[in-house]
Motif scaffolding. Structure first.
Motif, short mmCIF file in Angstrom:
data_model
loop_
_atom_site.label_atom_id
_atom_site.label_comp_id
_atom_site.label_asym_id
_atom_site.label_seq_id
_atom_site.Cartn_x
_atom_site.Cartn_y
_atom_site.Cartn_z
N ARG A 68 -6.01 9.69 21.43
CA ARG A 68 -5.88 10.00 22.85
C ARG A 68 -6.66 8.96 23.65
O ARG A 68 -7.82 8.72 23.38
CB ARG A 68 -6.41 11.40 23.14
CG ARG A 68 -5.66 12.48 22.38
CD ARG A 68 -6.31 13.86 22.55
NE ARG A 68 -5.84 14.79 21.55
CZ ARG A 68 -4.67 15.42 21.58
NH1 ARG A 68 -3.84 15.20 22.58
NH2 ARG A 68 -4.33 16.25 20.61
N THR A 100 -8.82 9.79 28.72
CA THR A 100 -9.09 11.24 28.73
C THR A 100 -10.13 11.62 29.78
O THR A 100 -10.81 12.64 29.64
CB THR A 100 -9.56 11.70 27.34
OG1 THR A 100 -10.73 10.95 26.99
CG2 THR A 100 -8.49 11.49 26.29
N ARG A 116 -9.80 12.84 32.66
CA ARG A 116 -9.48 14.13 33.26
C ARG A 116 -9.32 15.16 32.14
O ARG A 116 -8.58 14.93 31.19
CB ARG A 116 -8.19 14.06 34.06
CG ARG A 116 -8.36 13.20 35.29
CD ARG A 116 -7.11 13.26 36.11
NE ARG A 116 -7.28 12.43 37.29
CZ ARG A 116 -6.36 12.30 38.21
NH1 ARG A 116 -5.22 12.93 38.10
NH2 ARG A 116 -6.58 11.54 39.24
N ARG A 117 -9.98 16.25 32.29
CA ARG A 117 -9.98 17.28 31.26
C ARG A 117 -8.58 17.80 30.95
O ARG A 117 -8.26 18.14 29.83
CB ARG A 117 -10.89 18.42 31.70
CG ARG A 117 -10.98 19.52 30.70
CD ARG A 117 -11.92 20.58 31.16
NE ARG A 117 -11.89 21.69 30.22
CZ ARG A 117 -12.61 22.75 30.32
NH1 ARG A 117 -13.45 22.88 31.33
NH2 ARG A 117 -12.53 23.71 29.45
N ARG A 118 -7.73 17.84 31.97
CA ARG A 118 -6.43 18.49 31.79
C ARG A 118 -5.39 17.63 31.08
O ARG A 118 -4.33 18.12 30.70
CB ARG A 118 -5.88 18.95 33.12
CG ARG A 118 -5.43 17.83 34.05
CD ARG A 118 -4.82 18.37 35.31
NE ARG A 118 -5.80 19.14 36.03
CZ ARG A 118 -5.87 19.24 37.34
NH1 ARG A 118 -5.00 18.61 38.09
NH2 ARG A 118 -6.79 19.97 37.91
N MET A 119 -5.65 16.31 30.92
CA MET A 119 -4.61 15.48 30.28
C MET A 119 -5.19 14.17 29.76
O MET A 119 -6.26 13.73 30.18
CB MET A 119 -3.51 15.16 31.27
CG MET A 119 -3.95 14.27 32.39
SD MET A 119 -2.58 13.95 33.51
CE MET A 119 -3.39 12.85 34.64
N SER A 120 -4.44 13.56 28.87
CA SER A 120 -4.70 12.20 28.40
C SER A 120 -3.62 11.32 29.02
O SER A 120 -2.47 11.74 29.16
CB SER A 120 -4.58 12.12 26.88
OG SER A 120 -5.52 12.97 26.26
N CYS A 137 1.55 10.19 29.97
CA CYS A 137 1.58 11.25 30.96
C CYS A 137 2.43 10.77 32.14
O CYS A 137 2.76 9.59 32.24
CB CYS A 137 0.17 11.62 31.41
SG CYS A 137 -0.66 10.38 32.40
#
Length: 118
Positions: free
Chosen positions: A5, A8, A10-14, A26
């Motif tokens: 990954r 990363t 942002r906690r919500r997405m890679s 993404c």
């Protein structure tokens, strides 16, 4: 089974996930959301180029693309930029759907799956 990954923050997405030689990006949007559909499409695709290079790939290795467009009246103008960007003979499987996007000023977003260059 290996999963990598990248991006990363942002906690919500890679930004990038690589699994078994397949790259998943993404959703990518324009740098300048105040621009017209063609400029938004071009800067969005520039971001795809950048992320694919980070992941060890390029646009010749895109397997599929899902394009979300705010208004299908912009379809032809978006396609004009897309058609100039796609390398002849390397067109990915693609779908384009009309959708509400995360911010009202965004006109287009893309999600890409690609193969790692070998």
């Amino acid at each position: 089974m290996s999963i990598t990954r990248l991006g990363t923050e942002r906690r919500r997405m890679s930004k990038i996930v690589i699994h078994n030689e397949t790259i998943y990006l993404c959703g990518q949007v324009a740098k300048d959301a105040s621009a017209d559909i063609q400029q938004q499409t071009q800067t969005m695709l520039d971001k795809v180029d950048f992320l694919l290079a980070q992941a060890g790939s390029d646009r010749e290795h895109i397997l599929s693309a899902t394009i979300y467009i705010k208004d299908m009246q912009d379809f032809a103008n978006m396609n004009e930029v897309w058609d100039a960007w796609v390398i002849e003979g390397h067109s990915p499987a693609r779908v384009c759907v009309e959708a509400s996007l995360a911010r009202p000023e965004l006109l287009v977003e893309i999600s890409v799956v690609a193969a790692v260059k070998t």
